[in-house]
Design an enzyme around this catalytic site. Structure first.
Site, PDB file in Angstrom:
ATOM      1  N   ARG A  76      55.885 -30.434  -8.325  1.00 41.01           N
ATOM      2  CA  ARG A  76      56.277 -30.682  -6.862  1.00 41.01           C
ATOM      3  C   ARG A  76      56.025 -29.394  -6.147  1.00 41.01           C
ATOM      4  NH1 ARG A  76      59.999 -31.413  -3.190  1.00 41.01           N
ATOM      5  NH2 ARG A  76      59.956 -33.060  -1.902  1.00 41.01           N
TER       6      ARG A  76
ATOM      7  N   GLU B 137      64.922 -21.833   1.319  1.00 37.95           N
ATOM      8  CA  GLU B 137      63.991 -21.373   0.165  1.00 37.95           C
ATOM      9  C   GLU B 137      64.243 -19.997  -0.172  1.00 37.95           C
ATOM     10  OE1 GLU B 137      62.995 -22.374   3.104  1.00 37.95           O
ATOM     11  OE2 GLU B 137      61.415 -23.940   3.139  1.00 37.95           O
TER      12      GLU B 137
ATOM     13  N   ARG C 154      53.203 -51.623 -15.752  1.00 32.90           N
ATOM     14  CA  ARG C 154      52.441 -51.367 -14.841  1.00 32.90           C
ATOM     15  C   ARG C 154      53.357 -51.270 -13.406  1.00 32.90           C
ATOM     16  NH1 ARG C 154      48.086 -49.053 -12.411  1.00 32.90           N
ATOM     17  NH2 ARG C 154      47.124 -50.158 -10.397  1.00 32.90           N
TER      18      ARG C 154
ATOM     19  N   HIS D 186      52.447 -51.389  -9.702  1.00 33.85           N
ATOM     20  CA  HIS D 186      51.254 -51.419  -8.577  1.00 33.85           C
ATOM     21  C   HIS D 186      51.685 -51.172  -7.227  1.00 33.85           C
ATOM     22  CE1 HIS D 186      47.318 -53.442  -8.385  1.00 33.85           C
ATOM     23  NE2 HIS D 186      47.821 -53.682  -7.159  1.00 33.85           N
TER      24      HIS D 186
ATOM     25  N   GLU E 165      51.393 -52.165  -3.324  1.00 35.79           N
ATOM     26  CA  GLU E 165      50.919 -53.408  -2.654  1.00 35.79           C
ATOM     27  C   GLU E 165      49.480 -52.809  -1.915  1.00 35.79           C
ATOM     28  OE1 GLU E 165      52.454 -55.522   1.662  1.00 35.79           O
ATOM     29  OE2 GLU E 165      53.141 -53.550   1.023  1.00 35.79           O
ATOM     30  N   CYS E 166      48.459 -54.026  -1.983  1.00 32.04           N
ATOM     31  CA  CYS E 166      47.108 -53.906  -1.400  1.00 32.04           C
ATOM     32  C   CYS E 166      46.809 -55.293  -0.847  1.00 32.04           C
ATOM     33  CB  CYS E 166      46.123 -53.084  -2.265  1.00 32.04           C
ATOM     34  SG  CYS E 166      44.327 -53.092  -1.706  1.00 32.04           S
TER      35      CYS E 166
ATOM     36  N   ASP F  21      48.094 -39.045  -0.339  1.00 35.54           N
ATOM     37  CA  ASP F  21      48.946 -39.928  -0.871  1.00 35.54           C
ATOM     38  C   ASP F  21      50.435 -39.821  -0.615  1.00 35.54           C
ATOM     39  OD1 ASP F  21      50.242 -41.959  -2.700  1.00 35.54           O
ATOM     40  OD2 ASP F  21      48.935 -41.384  -4.285  1.00 35.54           O
TER      41      ASP F  21
ATOM     42  N   ARG G 220      53.098 -42.112  -1.343  1.00 43.43           N
ATOM     43  CA  ARG G 220      53.945 -42.897  -1.977  1.00 43.43           C
ATOM     44  C   ARG G 220      54.834 -42.312  -2.849  1.00 43.43           C
ATOM     45  NH1 ARG G 220      49.069 -46.105  -5.246  1.00 43.43           N
ATOM     46  NH2 ARG G 220      48.458 -43.976  -5.279  1.00 43.43           N
TER      47      ARG G 220
END
Length: 406
Positions: A33, A172, A260, A262, A264-265, A338, A340
């Protein structure tokens, strides 16, 4: 050998006790990360001396982590209407306590400590602050580290677990040469300054042993072309967000399960668009679960367009028709490739009794993300889909730029 095995971290319980006593701790995130360590303390316990220590020895940006409710109460707006931070850090417009409270320039250790204390005061109002300022509020996700494995959420969680006001001060840690301190450096830093050091991964495990963010609200049988599945409806306890999962068969908790997760699409899964490979992957996963006789498919609502939403996804399609690839289109719109998060998906899997997975995915990021929430991926099961003339370039870009493994 993992960092956990190579280095001696403290327990979460030890860190919570130090937070309760008003001490700082070091919190380290995943190497895949940000791979950094932050000084963390409870906002309720902040002092000018603590701010000075962070500025002198931490050297990073001093921020105030707050709950969404507190940000709303103080009318703290996002720093930008379009957040393009790859990690999704939610910066609000910076603040100072209004001079009527005794601040001068706002930047001194005294002024910043005063601003932080005022921000968590039950009587504070938006008019008690001037904007911009020298304290940077960060809005944590409602579910804390179980929803997003970031320092923002970790600091709020630690304060709450210590029985204090749910807000944290973070900074940090950089080395003398200005580069980011990594785990070996952080261990030396912790020893030198007598600080406890923990990982976000351990904090996630600590919370997972004690609580869950999702609740199953309904289950029913679902006949499909691949057999009869059970469909389960879940609801997020804090946000009310709804999700679904399909299961077939039964398994023991220590048994690796075919899984899986998955995203949403609408365009692919429902309208059978040839632009992507989402529907073929969805159908192939259900077919593989049926063939195995057991398994789980978690269907994550809210992941449309890798997290940018249906309208922005169609805007990205427009840009692709002008020659941009899928990554370039997202970036042109001001988004990372991305956005998500998989924390809620991991919670659902745990509720369904999954601890070890044979994960059906071509996306290495998904493996790292799910393992960060206390699940073990014992095997990656590729989903092989033949390209078509419309998605050939799209698939190549996912391989070349996003690291997908076909």
């Amino acid at each position: 050998m993992s960092e956990r095995e190579e280095f001696k971290f403290n327990t979460v319980e030890e860190a919570i006790e130090d937070i309760r006593q008003g001490k700082m701790v070091i919190v380290v995130d995943d190497p895949d990360r940000e791979n950094e360590g932050d000084l963390v303390m409870a906002a309720e316990k902040v002092t000018p001396e603590a701010i000075n220590f962070m500025a002198k020895y931490g050297r990073g940006l001093i921020c105030l982590s707050l709950t969404p409710e507190r940000c709303e109460q103080l009318d703290l707006h996002p720093m930008t209407p379009m957040n393009t931070d790859p990690k999704g850090t939610y910066f609000c417009v910076s603040i100072d306590a209004h001079p009527k409270h005794g601040t001068t320039t706002g930047i001194s250790a005294y002024d910043r400590a005063l601003t932080i204390k005022l921000a968590i005061s039950p009587d504070a109002k938006p008019s008690d602050f001037v904007r911009p300022g020298h304290v940077f509020p960060l809005k944590a996700r409602p579910g804390g580290v179980l929803e997003r494995a970031g320092h923002t959420e970790a600091s709020v969680d630690l304060a709450r677990l210590a029985g204090l006001y749910p807000a944290g001060v973070i900074c940090e840690i950089m080395k003398d040469d200005g580069t980011m301190a990594r785990v070996p450096d952080l261990m030396e830093f912790a020893k030198k300054h007598n600080l406890k050091i923990i990982t976000i991964a351990d904090l996630i495990k600590y919370r997972l042993r004690r609580e869950t963010l999702v609740e199953k609200v309904a289950s029913a049988h679902l006949p499909t072309p691949w057999g009869v599945f059970k469909i389960h409806a879940y609801r997020h306890k804090l946000t009310g967000e709804e999700q679904v999962a399909l299961t077939m068969g039964e398994w023991k908790e220590d048994e690796p399960v075919l899984v899986r997760v998955h995203s949403e699409c609408l365009t692919g899964d429902v309208f059978r668009s040839f632009r992507c490979d989402c529907r073929p992957q969805l159908e192939k996963a259900l077919e593989m679960i049926a063939k195995e006789g057991k398994g789980v498919l978690v269907y994550i609502l809210g992941h449309e367009g890798r997290g940018i939403g249906i309208a922005n996804k169609i805007k990205a399609y427009e840009l692709q028709e002008k020659g941009y690839d899928t990554v370039e289109a997202n970036e042109k719109l001001g988004y990372p490739p991305d956005l998500r998060d998989y924390g809620i998906g991991a919670q659902i899997l745990r509720d369904l009794g999954v601890r070890k997975m044979k994960l059906m995915t071509n996306n290495p990021r998904k493996i790292v993300a799910l393992e960060g929430f206390g699940l073990e991926v014992v095997e990656r099961v590729p989903i092989k889909i033949e390209p078509n003339p419309y998605n050939k370039i799209y698939l190549q870009v996912k391989k070349d730029k996003l690291g997908h493994m076909f």
